[in-house]
Structure formats: structure tokens, C-alpha cells
Write an enzyme that holds these catalytic residues in place. Structure first.
Site, short mmCIF file in Angstrom:
data_model
loop_
_atom_site.label_atom_id
_atom_site.label_comp_id
_atom_site.label_asym_id
_atom_site.label_seq_id
_atom_site.Cartn_x
_atom_site.Cartn_y
_atom_site.Cartn_z
N LYS A 265 7.94 -0.33 -54.23
CA LYS A 265 6.68 0.21 -53.68
C LYS A 265 5.84 0.80 -54.82
O LYS A 265 4.63 0.58 -54.89
CB LYS A 265 6.97 1.28 -52.63
N TYR B 182 14.30 -0.11 -53.71
CA TYR B 182 13.26 -0.32 -52.70
C TYR B 182 12.05 0.56 -53.00
O TYR B 182 10.91 0.08 -53.03
CB TYR B 182 13.81 0.01 -51.29
N SER C 98 4.82 3.86 -49.31
CA SER C 98 5.76 4.77 -48.67
C SER C 98 5.79 6.10 -49.40
O SER C 98 5.63 6.16 -50.63
CB SER C 98 7.16 4.15 -48.72
#
Ligand code: UFG
Length: 338
Positions: free
Chosen positions: A153, A149, A124
Site C-alpha cells: 500500500k 501487505y 490503508s
């Protein structure tokens, strides 16, 4: 060539399954259905004529993964499975670290045991944090993520680049998504947020459909042309095609490459709302609200590397994204009885 899609019944995974099947790949899906539904494989079948086999397993479960790899001859993995809600990751960080890191590690170990050496990762643009300049290219500093989060990644990216550095046969592509929206033009697959949506397009379509009372526009005082946040929206089918290009690249190259998947231009919240209204003819009830915690003003992709390395670029317009998102919402989206 047989490709395992973890999280293949989710939003980006299901669209990628369609593009891969249309390109002639054999697709196998592993998904625990924690945020998606099994009937997505039938919908993929209605679009492509091929219903991919679905293994309802937890990708962190190595015993289940080993059985899958024993039963199917897997040549490559595209790893989508993972938790992805920013706010939830702040409230439950351990759950995010455990799930998103364990799934990647179990997959890598199982792949090594079975000689599968191609790994495409669903990363992302969140790994870039709050960028100093835009457009953001792949040499921009990564790692200063604002939430757990995003850090999962980034950590998985690091695990993969270390694994590729240690194993000259491993081929890894890290795909850094910007803002995927829209839905397949058939209206058969799309985004199904559970509960109250967070992302802009889901909020727009649900406000337009009367499911949400109104869209809240978070912040009108950003240093952007109209004061609302600017993002790089990319049609999910374009994004899916980017995965096919990444897979083709990985078949011929070793090592680890990070590549942005974005359209390369930014639209503000107000521009997206107006484009939606003009394309669909449907009014979006809205109000201005305070800034949302953790949001940045502006973010869009540098896209040269994707073109040069993968030979890929986004083709679809903002109008396509709005039209297809609305078709999906009316056909099958939340609040309908598909
Ligand atoms: N927005 C609103 N109202 C809403 C929802 C969003 O005004 O109801 C605004 C946001 O403030 C932002 C823009 O719309 O300016 C886009 O917001 P999204 O929530 O759709 O997307 P984000 O850019 O915040 O987040 C997305 C992904 C994340 C990823 C991040 C960085 O959802 O998973 O991009 O790449 F981490």
C-alpha cells in the site's frame, strides 16, 4: 461520467459501486473474481436498478485492460483490486509485491495511453504502522509498516505521488481506510471472507451464528481502558460515500492528496462485542487469547482533513454497523444458502 472500479465486486468495491450509481455515475467493474463472486453485480442491480458491466480480467494484464479502455470511455479509476491478507503477505511476500504493484503500474500506464487522468486509490491506515500518538492525522509519519501487505500500500502511494508530481494533469487521491465493517442495509452485499476469517466483525458474526465455536479476543493487557485493542470502525457504506466525495474532489483538483477515511473515534474489542449483543440480542461466545502478532494497541483517525477537503464525514453508528453486519450474515453470509 464513467468510472472504472477495479476489484469492484469485493467488499468495499461493491458498496462504492452502489453509492456511485446512486450519485449518477456510470460504473464499469474489472475483477478477476479471485476473492469474490460474479453475482455481486446482479445484487448491485437489485439495489440500484442498474447492473454494471463486469469485465472478468486480471488488472495486471495490460492487453485486457487496453481492450476495456478501448471499449468503454473511462474518465476515472478507483483501484480496489489487490491482495489484502496480512498473515498471507508475511508468508508469500513476492506474490503480494508482484500482484499489488503490477496492477497499479498496468493501470497507470493504460490510463496514460488513454488520457484518463483521475485515480482514486484504496489505501490503508496500515501505512502509519504503530502510531506515536492518536488520533492519527495525514501528516503522521507513514512507511514503517509491519508487514508486506502494508508495504505494498505504501509503495503504491509513492508510485502515485511520483506520477502526479511528473504529470500536472494527473489527479490522485489516496484514501487511507481505518476499519471498514458492516454491510449494505439491504442485506444483499457484504463481506465474504474465504475460509477462516481474520477481521473482528466477521469473527463476531460467525461466532454468533455458530459457524465459529467462539470468538478469540486477542489480548486483554493492552494499555487501553479495558485492556483490549482499540480501532476506528467505519460503516462500509459511509466509506463508500467517501469515495464519491473523493471522486468529486479529484474532478476539480490536480496533484496528489492523502485523506483518512475513518469515523474519528475508537472502540475496544469488548465494546464492539457488547454493542453487537445489545443491538442484535444474540450472544457471542468468546474467550480471551494471547495477543496476535503484529497488532497494535490503539488506532483511530484524525478526520478534519476529510471534512475540509472532501466535505465528507462518517454518519453511521456502531449499532448500525452491528445490525447491518448481522443482517448480512443471516441473509447471505458464510454458511447460508442465499
Ligand atoms: N480481533 C480479535 N479477535 C479476532 C479478530 C480481531 O480480538 O478474531 C481484534 C484485533 O486484535 C484488533 C481488532 O480486533 O484489536 C481489529 O482487528 P481486525 O483484524 O478486524 O483489524 P486490524 O485493525 O488488525 O486490521 C485492519 C485491516 C487491515 C489493515 C489494518 C490497519 O483488516 O487490512 O486494519 O489499517 F491493514
Amino acid at each position: 461520467m464513467s468510472v472504472l472500479l477495479t476489484g469492484g465486486t469485493g467488499f468495499v468495491g461493491s458498496h462504492t459501486a452502489v453509492e456511485l450509481i446512486n450519485a449518477g455515475y456510470d460504473v464499469v467493474i474489472a475483477d478477476n473474481l479471485s476473492n469474490s463472486s460474479a453475482d455481486v453485480v446482479d445484487r448491485i442491480g437489485r439495489i440500484t436498478g442498474v447492473v454494471p458491466p463486469l469485465y472478468v480480467i486480471d488488472v495486471a494484464d495490460k492487453t485486457a485492460l487496453n481492450k476495456l479502455f478501448d471499449e468503454r470511455s473511462i474518465d476515472a479509476v478507483i483501484h480496489f483490486a489487490g491482495y489484502k491478507a496480512v498473515g498471507e503477505s508475511v508468508a508469500r511476500p513476492l506474490m503480494y509485491y508482484r500482484n499489488n504493484l503490477d496492477t497499479a503500474l498496468s493501470l497507470l500506464e493504460t490510463m496514460e495511453e488513454h488520457g484518463t487522468r483521475i485515480f482514486v486509490f484504496s489505501s490503508s491506515a496500515t501505512v502509519y504502522g504503530d502510531p506515536e500518538t492518536v488520533p492519527i492525522d495525514e501528516s503522521s509519519p507513514a512507511g514503517s509498516c509491519s508487514n508486506p501487505y502494508g508495504r505494498t500500500k505504501y509503495f503504491v502511494e509513492k508510485i502515485l505521488s511520483d506520477a502526479a508530481a511528473a504529470d500536472p494533469d494527473l489527479s490522485v487521491v489516496l484514501l487511507r481506510y481505518f476499519n471498514p465493517i458492516g454491510a449494505h442495509e439491504s442485506g444483499l452485499i457484504g463481506e465474504l471472507p474465504s475460509g477462516i476469517p481474520n477481521n473482528l466483525m466477521a469473527c463476531i458474526t460467525q461466532a454468533a451464528a455458530g459457524i465459529l465455536e467462539q470468538l478469540s479476543i486477542y489480548g486483554a493487557d493492552y494499555p487501553t481502558p479495558d485492556g483490549t485493542g482499540v480501532r476506528d470502525y467505519i460503516h462500509v457504506s459511509d466509506l463508500a460515500a467517501g469515495h464519491v466525495a473523493a471522486l468529486r474532489y479529484a474532478q476539480d483538483h490536480k496533484g496528489c492528496e492523502a485523506v483518512n477515511l475513518g469515523a474519528g473515534r475508537g472502540f475496544s474489542v469488548l465494546e464492539v462485542v457488547r454493542a453487537f449483543e445489545e443491538t442484535t440480542g444474540v450472544h457471542v461466545p468468546r474467550r480471551f487469547a494471547p495477543r496476535r502478532a503484529g497488532d497494535i494497541a490503539m488506532c483511530y483517525a484524525g478526520t478534519e482533513k476529510a471534512l475540509k477537503v472532501l466535505g465528507w464525514r462518517a454518519e453511521k453508528s456502531l449499532e448500525d454497523m452491528c445490525r447491518d453486519a448481522w443482517r448480512w450474515q443471516r441473509n447471505c453470509g458464510p454458511g447460508t444458502d442465499p
